[in-house]
Design an enzyme around this catalytic site. Structure first.
Site, PDB file in Angstrom:
ATOM      1  CG  HIS A 138      -2.188  -0.715   1.033  1.00 12.56           C
ATOM      2  ND1 HIS A 138      -3.119  -0.743   0.225  1.00 12.56           N
ATOM      3  CD2 HIS A 138      -2.537  -1.952   1.849  1.00 12.56           C
ATOM      4  CE1 HIS A 138      -4.147  -1.544   0.302  1.00 12.56           C
ATOM      5  NE2 HIS A 138      -3.739  -2.359   1.197  1.00 12.56           N
ATOM      6  CG  ASP A 168      -1.804   4.776  -3.422  1.00  9.71           C
ATOM      7  OD1 ASP A 168      -0.947   3.865  -3.521  1.00  9.71           O
ATOM      8  OD2 ASP A 168      -2.907   4.351  -2.789  1.00  9.71           O
TER       9      ASP A 168
END
Length: 395
Positions: A138, A168
């Site tokens: 992540h 991200d």
């Protein structure tokens, strides 16, 4: 106006944040985006709180202007539908781990055989090669491995979870869009498609920018609170008497002079350019002491008319009401469904052109909401579409 990307067609197989943010930007700029979703494995973004009228606010935002087709990609008939679509589309956006699309029969090689001009962008945590290519991760993991977490935060408390999804969005999403648009330009000249390998870790690594340059060229390892821009100088946050924080970025002498005069300590200005750690720490302490003498409202009044690179730290709610951000029209009303009078307030596209972008048409759609419409455009009959539903190929 004709939107900048009008005419581009995108098949989006991505979920959660990185791919959807990228395809949202493309859709905002006029590309036609069709999401290919699983009817059995829900995009978790659809259930992420908070909710507005029963729908995830994040999903409604990240998937605006996108149609949804729900196909079970484990069924051969679904793969045939995808290949039919690819013949008419320009771009495929994939966020599966490396090799997953190949196993399904719709990887780059298979789809390129259908459409040699296809641009295929794969956004993954670690890229298509290397020992970590199949590893889960992540945003916080990509930032950790990229080296950037090692010099964020404070010496006595360690790295901070930033709240913003830097790897991200700034990594995967924005670099993905850059790669896609570069491939579009290349295709205009060559007629050939391309494969774009976007690793969020690679991109986070490149965001080290100046710190990386200092280490690679001069051997200076960036450390927490170790340089001018990460807490090693007076360039920092300071708290007023009532708890309000202020960001002080008065690096240049003309700004430093205004800062110190406003704080009632003009004699401190000469210390701004002295980078010795002991001088900077003494300067920080003096600035902190000055800010603590008054409430935030006082300092906001003092610095509002000054060009000193000092601003209050706003909550997001306060930022939405700030006159600068309001003037830039950074929020917009988006119909919940096409043509609906019910609207949701969302962030607007921050990219400005000489003429305004077209208004958003609708928020993120229900799973498979456009299935029959899309398949009819491919030439399938109602009977064929009904059979796909009966066979659980189509939701």
């Amino acid at each position: 106006m004709s939107a900048p990307l009008a005419g581009l067609k995108v098949l989006d197989f991505s979920t959660l944040l990185p791919g959807p943010f990228a395809s949202m930007l493309l859709a905002d700029m006029g590309a036609e985006v069709l999401r290919i979703e699983s009817p059995t494995r829900m995009d978790l973004l659809r259930v992420l709180p908070p909710h507005d009228r029963g729908t995830s606010a994040s999903h409604a935002y990240l998937n605006r202007n996108k149609r949804s087709l729900a196909l079970d990609l484990k069924k051969p008939a679904a793969i045939e539908v995808v290949k039919q679509l690819v013949a008419e589309y320009d771009i495929v956006l994939d966020q599966f781990r490396p090799g997953v699309m190949d196993k399904l029969g719709i990887g780059y090689a298979a789809l390129k055989a259908v459409n040699p001009q296809l641009i295929y962008c794969a956004i993954t945590g670690y890229g298509q090669t290397g020992p970590y290519k199949d590893r889960a991760g992540h945003d916080i993991n990509y930032l950790a491995l990229s080296g950037s977490s090692a010099y964020t935060g404070r010496k006595d408390s360690g790295p901070l979870p930033l709240g913003l999804q830097v790897a991200d969005v700034a990594g995967g999403s924005l670099h993905g869009v850059i790669g896609i648009l570069a491939a579009v330009v290349k295709r205009q000249a060559s007629g050939q498609g391309d494969f774009i390998d976007i690793s969020m870790t690679d991109c986070a690594f490149s965001l080290n920018a100046m710190s990386a340059a200092g280490y690679l060229a001069a051997g200076q390892e960036p450390e927490r609170e170790g340089h001018a821009l990460n807490g090693g100088s007076f360039y920092d946050y300071y708290q007023a008497r009532d708890g309000q924080w202020f960001a002080v970025g008065s690096l240049e002498p003309q700004f430093m002079q205004q800062l110190c005069a406003a704080l009632g300590k003009p004699e401190l200005a000469k210390q701004g350019l002295d980078q010795r750690p002991e001088v900077q720490q003494a300067l920080k302490a003096a600035i902190a002491e000055a800010f603590a003498e008054h409430d935030g409202s006082h300092w906001q009044q003092v610095f509002a008319p000054l060009d000193a690179c000092v601003e209050p730290v706003l909550s997001f709610a306060e930022a939405c009401k700030h006159p600068q951000l309001k003037a830039r029209e950074l929020t917009q009303s988006v119909p919940l469904k096409a043509g609906s009078s019910e609207v949701q307030t969302q962030l607007a596209c921050p990219i400005r052109f000489a003429e305004p972008l077209p208004a958003a048409r609708f928020a993120g759609a229900a799973l498979g909401a456009h299935g029959a419409e899309v398949l009819a455009e491919l030439g399938l009959t109602e009977v064929q579409i009904a059979q796909l539903r009966a066979d659980k190929v189509l939701a």
